[in-house]
Design a protein around this motif. Sequence first.
Motif, short mmCIF file in Angstrom:
data_model
loop_
_atom_site.label_atom_id
_atom_site.label_comp_id
_atom_site.label_asym_id
_atom_site.label_seq_id
_atom_site.Cartn_x
_atom_site.Cartn_y
_atom_site.Cartn_z
N LYS A 143 0.85 -1.32 0.41
CA LYS A 143 0.30 -0.39 -0.31
C LYS A 143 0.80 1.38 0.25
O LYS A 143 0.27 2.73 -0.60
CB LYS A 143 -1.12 -0.33 0.71
CG LYS A 143 -1.77 1.37 1.18
CD LYS A 143 -2.90 0.54 2.64
CE LYS A 143 -4.03 2.23 2.80
NZ LYS A 143 -4.92 1.99 3.97
N PRO A 144 2.06 1.26 0.75
CA PRO A 144 2.67 2.50 0.50
C PRO A 144 3.48 2.57 -0.69
O PRO A 144 3.90 3.85 -1.00
CB PRO A 144 3.79 2.59 1.65
CG PRO A 144 3.40 1.13 2.22
CD PRO A 144 2.73 0.28 1.55
N VAL A 196 8.02 7.64 4.74
CA VAL A 196 9.64 7.35 4.97
C VAL A 196 9.86 5.97 4.48
O VAL A 196 10.34 5.98 3.81
CB VAL A 196 9.32 7.16 6.47
CG1 VAL A 196 11.23 6.36 6.26
CG2 VAL A 196 10.17 8.56 7.20
N ILE A 197 8.72 5.34 4.22
CA ILE A 197 8.49 3.37 4.35
C ILE A 197 9.36 3.65 2.17
O ILE A 197 9.50 3.18 1.45
CB ILE A 197 7.28 3.20 4.22
CG1 ILE A 197 7.37 2.42 5.91
CG2 ILE A 197 7.34 1.29 3.32
CD1 ILE A 197 6.33 1.64 6.00
N ILE A 252 17.53 3.85 5.74
CA ILE A 252 16.10 4.13 7.07
C ILE A 252 14.09 3.43 6.59
O ILE A 252 13.99 3.01 7.37
CB ILE A 252 16.00 5.37 7.46
CG1 ILE A 252 17.78 5.53 7.87
CG2 ILE A 252 15.29 5.95 8.09
CD1 ILE A 252 18.03 7.29 7.69
N ALA A 253 14.16 3.91 5.49
CA ALA A 253 12.97 3.46 5.02
C ALA A 253 12.64 1.85 4.91
O ALA A 253 11.64 1.33 6.06
CB ALA A 253 13.09 3.60 3.44
N HIS A 254 13.72 1.05 5.11
CA HIS A 254 13.56 -0.63 5.51
C HIS A 254 13.18 -0.58 7.11
O HIS A 254 12.70 -1.21 7.46
CB HIS A 254 14.89 -0.93 5.41
CG HIS A 254 15.03 -2.36 5.41
ND1 HIS A 254 14.01 -3.64 4.47
CD2 HIS A 254 15.38 -3.39 5.98
CE1 HIS A 254 14.07 -5.19 5.28
NE2 HIS A 254 14.85 -4.54 6.35
N GLU A 255 13.96 -0.12 7.43
CA GLU A 255 13.87 -0.19 8.87
C GLU A 255 12.15 0.72 9.95
O GLU A 255 12.02 -0.29 10.43
CB GLU A 255 14.93 0.57 9.91
CG GLU A 255 16.13 0.22 10.33
CD GLU A 255 17.23 1.36 10.78
OE1 GLU A 255 18.47 1.24 10.80
OE2 GLU A 255 17.19 2.25 11.29
#
Length: 397
Positions: free
Chosen positions: A44-45, A372-373, A357-360
């Motif tokens: 969805k993101p 962010v994702i 950072i997006a993965h975290e």
Amino acid sequence: MSTNQSYGDDILQDAQSGWKPLVLTVSSAAQKSSWQDAIHRVLKPHFVCRGFPYKNLGGRLWRPNIIIDLRCCLAAFALIVSSFLVEWPLYVVTATLAVAAAALGVQLARRYRAACANVMAVWMTDQGDVQPHIVANGFGSYLVGAALSDPRGVKVRNTIMRSAPLPRQYPWLQILRRARDINVRSEIVRANLLTRLFRLLPLFCEDMGDAGSHGFNHGDAVHTAGSDGYCEQCRLKAFAPIHNVTLDLIDGRESEARLYIQGYWLPFLWNIPIYEYQILLGHGQRILELLRAGRFSEADEAAGAVLDREFDWTDERPLRQWIKTMVNNYLGFGGQMALADDVVHFVSDRFLPNIAIAHEESLKSDEQNEKVIQSLNPHLAMARLVETAVRQQWTRR
């Protein structure tokens, strides 16, 4: 060889408008809506997600009816039992009727599958002018495959089929003449009892088969690749749009499924080779660790090695050169070329850590920041960094 299609060319403008590509998900007939919901949470993101509503089939989707009409099957069974309770002349009659009932059941099931495929084709064409991506599993893969062979010319883009109960000799060449943009990842699941039973399907259903457990037969359009999408044949010969990929059954915990979708399905849907995306993410995580530990010179050295590397999805250019080209294209639209050098430096420094950072952020079990994702997508990560850099430079001036 370059597998990067037009999807990445206008991603910078798409980032500004908030536009997202469309993904259609089609579950197996045996799965509940929770399967689609779990996939939608991950996709969805990055995409507009729409799941196929099985209620469109009239609420009469009895799973046995996919193979043989249940009423005829029960009638054939009753006649077989009766044949053992009667004398010889009636035995022949009842046995013949049992065979006729079974044959009728097979024909009714084929008509039922054709009607289901027609509903699928109509649903796919009703999505508008946008060519959607597809994620399908089990009988859902059959419906998608049947819809693609529909003479109305249903057109899709990147398509993931898991355990597709389709014939190994599927007419992909005919489909490719109409849908030239299609790129198929056929996931072969052999650790599943159901997929092992697929080999029996051609005995009853000419339009079904065991491609979901053995793969589509090889040809100019079909190659075999590793689970990470690496295909030696594509590198040595011509690119093939259909790839058989063998993997273990992935129906475990939701966290494991999420990692698989993020690590394998998302790059495929973005037209980024999976093995190259894993290189980006792995190096990004390492660079982020070094930055957090204050080892800046090591982080710069590690980043430089990746930025100087050529990738297929960057049109075989070094990543550093790709960033510079995309930044110049972006700034050129706004007449801001005077900022180019500063923006390129800003983006290059933060590009790989931002993906990590997006993965975290995507792995958080509580509330997540969707923006962010979205930077898991390298194209979108760069677009966001360019926007940030331009704002900062204008603020300073």
